[in-house]
Design an enzyme around this catalytic site. Structure first.
Site, mmCIF file in Angstrom:
data_model
loop_
_atom_site.group_PDB
_atom_site.id
_atom_site.type_symbol
_atom_site.label_atom_id
_atom_site.label_comp_id
_atom_site.label_asym_id
_atom_site.label_seq_id
_atom_site.Cartn_x
_atom_site.Cartn_y
_atom_site.Cartn_z
ATOM 1 N N LYS A 79 -17.438 5.054 -2.057
ATOM 2 C CA LYS A 79 -18.517 4.460 -2.863
ATOM 3 C C LYS A 79 -18.481 2.955 -2.662
ATOM 4 C CE LYS A 79 -19.513 2.646 -6.478
ATOM 5 N NZ LYS A 79 -20.347 1.413 -6.395
ATOM 6 N N GLY A 106 -11.116 -4.141 -6.154
ATOM 7 C CA GLY A 106 -12.144 -4.798 -6.957
ATOM 8 C C GLY A 106 -11.496 -5.583 -8.076
ATOM 9 N N THR A 129 -9.912 -6.786 -11.755
ATOM 10 C CA THR A 129 -8.880 -6.270 -12.660
ATOM 11 C C THR A 129 -9.533 -5.506 -13.807
ATOM 12 O OG1 THR A 129 -7.365 -8.022 -12.036
ATOM 13 C CG2 THR A 129 -6.971 -6.979 -14.168
ATOM 14 N N THR A 183 -12.297 -3.681 -13.856
ATOM 15 C CA THR A 183 -12.650 -2.326 -13.422
ATOM 16 C C THR A 183 -11.394 -1.504 -13.162
ATOM 17 O OG1 THR A 183 -14.638 -3.247 -12.414
ATOM 18 C CG2 THR A 183 -14.060 -1.019 -11.786
ATOM 19 N N GLU A 234 -5.951 -2.466 -5.767
ATOM 20 C CA GLU A 234 -5.917 -3.822 -5.188
ATOM 21 C C GLU A 234 -6.895 -4.658 -5.999
ATOM 22 O OE1 GLU A 234 -3.866 -4.723 -2.989
ATOM 23 O OE2 GLU A 234 -3.357 -3.002 -1.741
ATOM 24 N N CYS A 246 -9.776 -12.002 -1.950
ATOM 25 C CA CYS A 246 -8.865 -11.695 -3.062
ATOM 26 C C CYS A 246 -7.631 -12.579 -2.985
ATOM 27 C CB CYS A 246 -8.494 -10.219 -3.046
ATOM 28 S SG CYS A 246 -7.889 -9.669 -1.447
ATOM 29 N N GLU A 303 -10.137 -16.662 -11.965
ATOM 30 C CA GLU A 303 -10.395 -16.506 -10.526
ATOM 31 C C GLU A 303 -11.804 -17.008 -10.211
ATOM 32 O OE1 GLU A 303 -10.821 -12.456 -9.129
ATOM 33 O OE2 GLU A 303 -10.070 -13.012 -7.169
#
Ligand code: NAD
Length: 461
Positions: free
Chosen positions: A163, A214, A216, A218, A236, A270, A367
């Site tokens: 997805k 994605g 944190t 989610t 990750e 990231c 971030e």
């Protein structure tokens, strides 16, 4: 734009318009898959898995090698699609990375391991497929990160439902199209949907493993759903990587590496350098060197050489603007940049260096995931290490010094999944990569990455 895009784009009336990150023109239309499509994809993956496993490791490795060659051959077309949809000027570079990681998944050696053998009894560990693996990905490296999920899972005999992010579905659908020139039906299916479809995939009772890259926030939701289906997870998640520059550093020798450690992919990485702690002795020289590179780096989505593209989507653009505005309102010094570049397109933001800023400012604590670097002054290295470790995130970190042993001593005290010395952000498909703390758990790449998509079975003889 090309055959791959034609193969994956939906009819304008039935699909969701996907915009060019730079120009905001329509690139194509993403199919809108619903939960019935998702259920069908998972059922097909479940049905295809036993034969895919039975095909054997050698045959799967051969297929992955052929797929890697085909990905490489598609670089001009797939790269151009990435450039339009994601925004990075060098979309083909991402495609070359995807081919490299696919090849690495094919070439990594893995087999039964003997754990104990006393002459009378022997214990071995065998690695078997888990079943159906779900891949849920972000928008910053849509194709490369999809490959990080898909290739090891396929190699180990799993089937996969992927997805992509709702911001960058077309390039992942095109990648899956390339894989599916070689794979049996049902082994790999892409489902193009929004976060509700992602949530349903993560919670699905017939999924055995989820690899998620994605945010944190989610990631926490996916952990909650895994309480019900007990899917194994590789997470990750976000990063807020610190760099520490020691006072003995050779500034001209490292300035460009520092800059690109923070600004690669317009900072949408990231494990980019997101907070830079610089010793007082070299603080002004480092800030000036970074500002001069920032001011001289071209921005725009087309042209030769290294350049910075747009921020990928309006939400991320708002985050970047908010963090810079907050820094400015606290009295931080905007050394260069600090504003959009509307003449290039609505989502371009000038590369920005922010000095005289402290921990506690949003730009340091959160971030930014965009083309902005806060540079924080320190005088005591123990204090810099404490501040670097004070973040809830623990993805990457770096130490910069002319004395590698001194840098290694500092590296040993940093709480991160990866620490680089005199570099930041480089990855190797054979070297495990993953986060600590709120940056997630589990690793990808190399033999550890293959084990992460395998069931471990002990056989006692
Ligand atoms: P995001 O979490 O908003 O979305 C990622 C994916 O999750 C999308 O496909 C989205 O549709 C899906 N999703 C959203 N809600 C969901 C839910 N409840 N259940 C299941 N799926 C759901 O992240 P993003 O904005 O696309 O990506 C940016 C973030 O990703 C940054 O924080 C960045 O640091 C992180 N990232 C981490 C790595 C890494 O390797 N650690 C790599 C790239 C990006």
């Amino acid at each position: 734009m090309g055959q791959l895009l034609d193969a994956v784009t939906a009819a304008p009336g039935s699909g969701r318009a996907i915009l060019d990150a730079a120009t905001r023109e329509v690139v194509g239309y993403a199919p809108v898959h619903d939960t019935a499509d998702l259920d069908a994809a998972i059922a097909a993956a479940r049905a295809a898995q036993p034969d895919w496993d039975a095909l054997g490791d050698d045959a799967r490795r051969d297929l992955l090698r052929r797929i890697a060659d085909d990905i490489e051959a598609s670089a001009p077309e797939l790269g151009a699609l990435i450039t339009r949809e994601q925004g990075k000027p060098d979309g083909a570079g991402e495609v070359h990375g995807a081919a490299m990681w696919t090849r690495s998944a094919a070439e990594t050696q893995i087999g039964p391991e003997v754990l104990a053998d006393d002459g009378e009894h022997r214990s071995e560990i065998h690695y078997e497929p888990l079943g159906v693996v779900a891949s849920i990905g972000p928008w910053n490296f849509p194709v490369m990160i999809a490959v990080w999920h898909i290739a090891p899972a396929l190699r180990m005999g799993n089937t996969v439902v992927v997805k992509p992010s709702e911001h960058t579905p077309l390039s992942v659908l095109a990648l899956v199209e390339v894989f599916n020139r070689h794979l049996p039906a049902g082994v790999l299916t892409a489902i193009s949907g929004d976060r509700e479809v992602g949530a349903r995939l993560a919670a699905h009772p017939d999924v055995d493993k989820i690899i998620f890259t994605g945010s944190t926030a989610t990631g926490r939701r996916i952990v909650e759903s895994s309480a019900h289906n007990l899917a194994r997870l590789t997470l990750e998640l976000g990063g807020n990587d610190a760099g520490i520059v020691l006072p003995d550093v050779d500034v001209p020798a490292i300035a460009s590496k520092l800059f690109w450690g923070a600004f690669m992919n317009t900072g949408q990485v990231c494990a980019a350098l997101k907070r830079l702690y610089v010793h007082d002795d070299v603080y002004d020289v480092v800030v000036d060197a970074l500002a001069s590179i920032a001011a001289g780096t071209p921005i725009g989505s087309e042209g030769e050489g290294r350049r910075l593209g747009p921020v990928q989507n309006p939400d991320q653009f708002s985050i970047v603007s908010r963090l810079v505005d907050d820094a400015r309102s606290r009295g931080a010094r905007i050394v260069t940049g600090g504003e959009p570049a509307p003449e290039l397109g609505p989502l371009f933001y000038r590369p920005t260096i922010v000095a005289d800023i402290e921990d506690g400012a949003q730009l340091v604590d959160e971030e930014q995931f965009g083309p902005v670097l806060p540079v924080i002054r320190y005088t005591d290295v123990d204090d810099a290490i404490r501040r670097a470790n004070a973040s809830s995130q623990g993805l990457g970190a770096s130490v910069w010094s002319s004395d590698v042993a001194a840098a290694a001593a500092v590296a040993g005290r940093l709480q991160a999944g990866t620490v680089w010395i005199n570099a930041h952000g480089g990855l190797n498909p054979q070297v495990p990569f993953g986060g600590r703390k709120a940056s997630g758990y589990g690793v990808e790449f190399g033999i550890e990455g293959l084990k992460a998509v395998a069931a471990q079975k002990v056989v006692n003889f």
